[in-house]
Design an enzyme around this catalytic site. Structure first.
Site, PDB file in Angstrom:
ATOM      1  N   TYR A 124       6.293   6.476   6.742  1.00  0.00           N
ATOM      2  CA  TYR A 124       6.273   5.344   7.669  1.00  0.00           C
ATOM      3  C   TYR A 124       7.165   5.605   8.873  1.00  0.00           C
ATOM      4  O   TYR A 124       7.711   4.684   9.455  1.00  0.00           O
ATOM      5  CB  TYR A 124       6.756   4.080   6.949  1.00  0.00           C
ATOM      6  N   LYS A 169       7.379  14.401  -5.066  1.00  0.00           N
ATOM      7  CA  LYS A 169       6.257  15.333  -5.232  1.00  0.00           C
ATOM      8  C   LYS A 169       6.755  16.690  -4.758  1.00  0.00           C
ATOM      9  O   LYS A 169       6.166  17.346  -3.879  1.00  0.00           O
ATOM     10  CB  LYS A 169       5.050  14.813  -4.422  1.00  0.00           C
ATOM     11  N   ASP A 200       2.690  11.438  -9.314  1.00  0.00           N
ATOM     12  CA  ASP A 200       1.407  11.222 -10.001  1.00  0.00           C
ATOM     13  C   ASP A 200       1.623  10.994 -11.497  1.00  0.00           C
ATOM     14  O   ASP A 200       1.043  10.090 -12.104  1.00  0.00           O
ATOM     15  CB  ASP A 200       0.423  12.374  -9.716  1.00  0.00           C
ATOM     16  N   ASP A 224       5.979   2.125  -2.144  1.00  0.00           N
ATOM     17  CA  ASP A 224       4.995   1.090  -1.809  1.00  0.00           C
ATOM     18  C   ASP A 224       3.901   1.061  -2.885  1.00  0.00           C
ATOM     19  O   ASP A 224       3.565   0.011  -3.436  1.00  0.00           O
ATOM     20  CB  ASP A 224       4.399   1.412  -0.430  1.00  0.00           C
ATOM     21  N   ASP A 228       3.248  -1.826  -6.213  1.00  0.00           N
ATOM     22  CA  ASP A 228       2.038  -2.625  -6.472  1.00  0.00           C
ATOM     23  C   ASP A 228       1.533  -2.370  -7.891  1.00  0.00           C
ATOM     24  O   ASP A 228       1.077  -3.287  -8.590  1.00  0.00           O
ATOM     25  CB  ASP A 228       0.925  -2.288  -5.468  1.00  0.00           C
TER      26      ASP A 228
HETATM   27  C1  IPM Z   1       4.772  -3.892   1.331  1.00  0.00           C
HETATM   28  C2  IPM Z   1       3.562  -3.909   2.225  1.00  0.00           C
HETATM   29  C3  IPM Z   1       3.928  -3.308   3.559  1.00  0.00           C
HETATM   30  C4  IPM Z   1       4.342  -1.877   3.308  1.00  0.00           C
HETATM   31  C5  IPM Z   1       2.863  -3.388   4.637  1.00  0.00           C
HETATM   32  C6  IPM Z   1       2.417  -4.805   4.878  1.00  0.00           C
HETATM   33  C7  IPM Z   1       3.320  -2.769   5.922  1.00  0.00           C
HETATM   34  O1  IPM Z   1       2.523  -3.230   1.620  1.00  0.00           O
HETATM   35  O2  IPM Z   1       5.765  -4.547   1.669  1.00  0.00           O
HETATM   36  O3  IPM Z   1       4.737  -3.241   0.298  1.00  0.00           O
HETATM   37  O4  IPM Z   1       3.501  -0.996   3.268  1.00  0.00           O
HETATM   38  O5  IPM Z   1       5.511  -1.654   3.120  1.00  0.00           O
HETATM   39 MG    MG Z   2       2.933  -2.690  -0.401  1.00  0.00          MG
END
Ligand code: IPM
Ligand code: MG
Length: 327
Positions: A124, A169, A200, A224, A228
């Site tokens: 990023y 990685k 992975d 990130d 999730d």
């Molecule tokens: C998160 C989100 C953000 C990220 C996006 C919205 C930029 O997915 O906070 O995890 O990728 O960090």
């Molecule tokens: Mg995210």
């Protein structure tokens, strides 16, 4: 204490007021500074976040953030990324443990781990080039960035099981063997034991053996993705809070997005936003109030006062009112 409040778009406009009603129940001296930022503003003005907004935010101590819809503009730069960068919020802290009565997709209920994600560089970095036939993104891993995130992870680990798992990685990426080496050095210097996982393999093992992990430290994109995945493990993204911490500022946000599909229906789960307020109170040193939110959330879940994402039929406001009544 001055708190910038960015509801943003979609369900951000529902879950943030819900979370603030819980915060207000404590009657703390917190000055709230509401800011209109996001897609709605972009539609009206062509800008989702202005320099003036940034100046106002920098006069505050911390930010409570809902969610922002990405405008359909190829040149749009993520507001959240800009806030993380300009406020130098280098540590994205995401705790995961099962909540009361929430149905889990895995066999064990015995896990409690935190993802400590580097939040300002890596994939990023924002250094990108788009040409006709090729596109580049530069993945930047600095010593300073790696050291400070590893240090954060070690500080957290020192209050927990004194161990970290470094996720990378390094078998493919030089930038990740660099990250790994910096992290192991910081762990050794801080008396924290460490293990390593390739990202992975980690994605696989986290699902099967979440109980093996405690503090997981990793680079931006991997954090990130893994967070999730971890949200699925605890039973839903509507339950997961996060803290973006720097040395001067902090920003607290549910990890979910603006969910336009369920926006304006009053059914969004406010728990992730409410637990983000809990993390904010911890950051402010308000341990008692934070604990009280944790207990109230447990109790409301125990009573099955839950929104449709968890199989219930209660509204956002029903859930936050119930929690507010218990703190
Ligand atoms: C998160 C989100 C953000 C990220 C996006 C919205 C930029 O997915 O906070 O995890 O990728 O960090
Ligand atoms: Mg995210």
């Amino acid at each position: 204490m001055k708190l910038a409040v960015i509801q943003g778009d979609g369900i951000g406009r529902e879950v943030i007021p819900a979370a603030l009603s819980v915060l207000d129940a404590f009657g703390l001296e917190i000055e709230k500074v509401p800011l209109d930022i996001g897609y709605g503003k972009w539609e009206r003005t062509g800008s989702a976040l202005t320099d003036e907004d940034m100046d106002i935010i920098k006069e505050c101590d911390c930010v409570l953030f809902g969610a922002i819809t990405t405008p359909p503009d190829p040149n749009y730069k993520s507001v959240l990324m800009r806030l993380r960068k300009e406020l130098d919020l280098y540590a994205n802290i995401r705790p995961f443990s099962p909540l009361k009565k929430v149905k889990l997709p895995c066999n064990t209920k015995e896990f409690d781990f935190v993802v400590v994600r580097e939040n300002t560089e890596g994939m990023y970095s924002g250094i990108e080039e788009l040409h006709d036939d090729v596109a580049y993104t530069t993945r930047v891993i600095t010593r300073k960035g790696s050291e400070r995130i590893a240090k954060r992870a070690c500080i957290l680990a020192s209050k927990r099981k004194k161990q970290i798992t470094i996720v990378h990685k390094a078998n493919v990426l030089k930038s990740d063997s660099f990250f790994r080496n910096v992290c192991t050095g910081v762990a050794k210097r801080n008396g924290i034991s460490y293990s390593e996982m390739l990202v992975d393999a980690m994605a696989y093992d986290l699902i099967l053996n979440p109980q093996k992990y405690d503090v997981i430290v990793t680079t931006n994109l991997f954090g990130d993705i893994l967070s999730d995945e971890a949200a699925a493990l605890v039973g839903g993204i509507g339950l997961c809070p996060s803290a973006n911490i720097g040395d001067r500022y902090a920003l607290f946000e549910p990890i979910h997005g603006s969910a336009p599909d369920i926006a304006s229906k009053g059914i969004a789960n406010p728990i992730a936003a409410i637990l983000s307020v809990k993390m904010m109170l911890e950051w402010m040193g308000r341990t008692e109030e934070a604990l009280s939110i944790g207990r109230a959330v447990d109790s409301v879940l125990q009573q099955s006062i839950i929104t449709p994402d968890l199989g219930g039929s209660y509204s956002t406001k029903n859930v936050s009112d119930a929690i507010t009544g218990l703190v």
